[in-house]
Design a protein around this motif. Structure first.
Motif, PDB file in Angstrom:
ATOM      1  N   ALA A 117       0.850  -1.200   0.000  1.00  0.00           N
ATOM      2  CA  ALA A 117       0.000   0.000   0.000  1.00  0.00           C
ATOM      3  C   ALA A 117       0.884   1.249   0.000  1.00  0.00           C
ATOM      4  O   ALA A 117       2.008   1.229   0.507  1.00  0.00           O
ATOM      5  CB  ALA A 117      -0.892  -0.010   1.234  1.00  0.00           C
ATOM      6  N   HIS A 118       0.346   2.330  -0.574  1.00  0.00           N
ATOM      7  CA  HIS A 118       1.149   3.560  -0.673  1.00  0.00           C
ATOM      8  C   HIS A 118       1.526   4.116   0.695  1.00  0.00           C
ATOM      9  O   HIS A 118       2.596   4.685   0.872  1.00  0.00           O
ATOM     10  CB  HIS A 118       0.460   4.612  -1.529  1.00  0.00           C
ATOM     11  N   ASN A 119       0.654   3.955   1.697  1.00  0.00           N
ATOM     12  CA  ASN A 119       1.001   4.481   3.016  1.00  0.00           C
ATOM     13  C   ASN A 119       2.133   3.668   3.665  1.00  0.00           C
ATOM     14  O   ASN A 119       2.947   4.203   4.405  1.00  0.00           O
ATOM     15  CB  ASN A 119      -0.217   4.543   3.932  1.00  0.00           C
ATOM     16  N   THR A 120       2.211   2.381   3.355  1.00  0.00           N
ATOM     17  CA  THR A 120       3.311   1.549   3.843  1.00  0.00           C
ATOM     18  C   THR A 120       4.619   1.979   3.197  1.00  0.00           C
ATOM     19  O   THR A 120       5.647   2.125   3.874  1.00  0.00           O
ATOM     20  CB  THR A 120       3.041   0.055   3.546  1.00  0.00           C
ATOM     21  N   TYR A 130      10.107   7.284   4.762  1.00  0.00           N
ATOM     22  CA  TYR A 130      10.334   8.217   5.866  1.00  0.00           C
ATOM     23  C   TYR A 130      11.324   7.642   6.871  1.00  0.00           C
ATOM     24  O   TYR A 130      12.287   8.308   7.270  1.00  0.00           O
ATOM     25  CB  TYR A 130       9.004   8.548   6.547  1.00  0.00           C
ATOM     26  N   PRO A 158      -0.401  17.792  -1.888  1.00  0.00           N
ATOM     27  CA  PRO A 158      -0.842  16.978  -0.752  1.00  0.00           C
ATOM     28  C   PRO A 158      -2.335  17.178  -0.486  1.00  0.00           C
ATOM     29  O   PRO A 158      -2.869  18.273  -0.690  1.00  0.00           O
ATOM     30  CB  PRO A 158      -0.016  17.503   0.417  1.00  0.00           C
ATOM     31  N   ASN A 159      -3.005  16.143  -0.025  1.00  0.00           N
ATOM     32  CA  ASN A 159      -4.430  16.235   0.287  1.00  0.00           C
ATOM     33  C   ASN A 159      -4.688  17.316   1.326  1.00  0.00           C
ATOM     34  O   ASN A 159      -3.934  17.470   2.281  1.00  0.00           O
ATOM     35  CB  ASN A 159      -4.949  14.891   0.808  1.00  0.00           C
ATOM     36  N   GLY A 191       5.268   4.929   1.951  1.00  0.00           N
ATOM     37  CA  GLY A 191       5.596   6.243   2.513  1.00  0.00           C
ATOM     38  C   GLY A 191       6.274   6.130   3.866  1.00  0.00           C
ATOM     39  O   GLY A 191       7.241   6.841   4.162  1.00  0.00           O
ATOM     40  N   LYS A 192       5.777   5.218   4.712  1.00  0.00           N
ATOM     41  CA  LYS A 192       6.379   5.029   6.034  1.00  0.00           C
ATOM     42  C   LYS A 192       7.798   4.475   5.906  1.00  0.00           C
ATOM     43  O   LYS A 192       8.703   4.915   6.621  1.00  0.00           O
ATOM     44  CB  LYS A 192       5.518   4.081   6.861  1.00  0.00           C
TER      45      LYS A 192
END
Length: 127
Positions: A2-5, A11, A64-65, A7-8
């Motif tokens: 997933a994109h949030n994974t 980071y 960014p959202n 991204g983490k």
């Protein structure tokens, strides 16, 4: 993944790289380092009493959202700022990364760690 994974992971990886290598490749400037930089500027570029060159660059990003116009710059795209100070041999001695794209260069500088260290006289700048 997933994109949030992703991204983490990015980071955490960037933080780990900074923690391990920043003290080696970009140590906090000392009086001796500033004196060497000033010497190099005068010797290489015939520019006396200079301890660094500062500039900034807009780094293009996707909006960014829920950010509104904070990242929208005067050039007509979304960005974050990279501001750096280099020595006479083009090596970064200080960086400030991540300011909103809509901010001016001078506004970013006055909010930067570079400016705060200069104002607090913690950069050990020689007389």
């Amino acid at each position: 993944m997933a994109h949030n994974t992703i991204g983490k992971i990015i980071y955490e990886t960037c933080n780990a790289i900074w923690e391990v290598f920043s003290s080696i490749h970009m140590p906090f400037p000392s009086t001796e380092l500033f004196e060497q930089i000033a010497y190099d500027f005068e010797k290489l570029w015939k520019f006396p009493n200079c301890i660094g060159c500062i500039d900034s660059k807009h780094i293009r990003i996707k909006c960014p959202n829920n950010s509104g116009s904070m990242f929208y710059n005067y050039k007509g795209y979304f960005s974050v700022h990279l501001q750096g100070v280099c020595d006479a041999k083009y090596k970064f001695i200080s960086v400030d990364i991540g300011a909103y794209g809509r901010q001016s260069d001078s506004g970013i500088f006055t909010e930067s760690n570079i400016f705060k260290n200069l104002e607090a006289k913690s950069f050990n700048v020689p007389n």
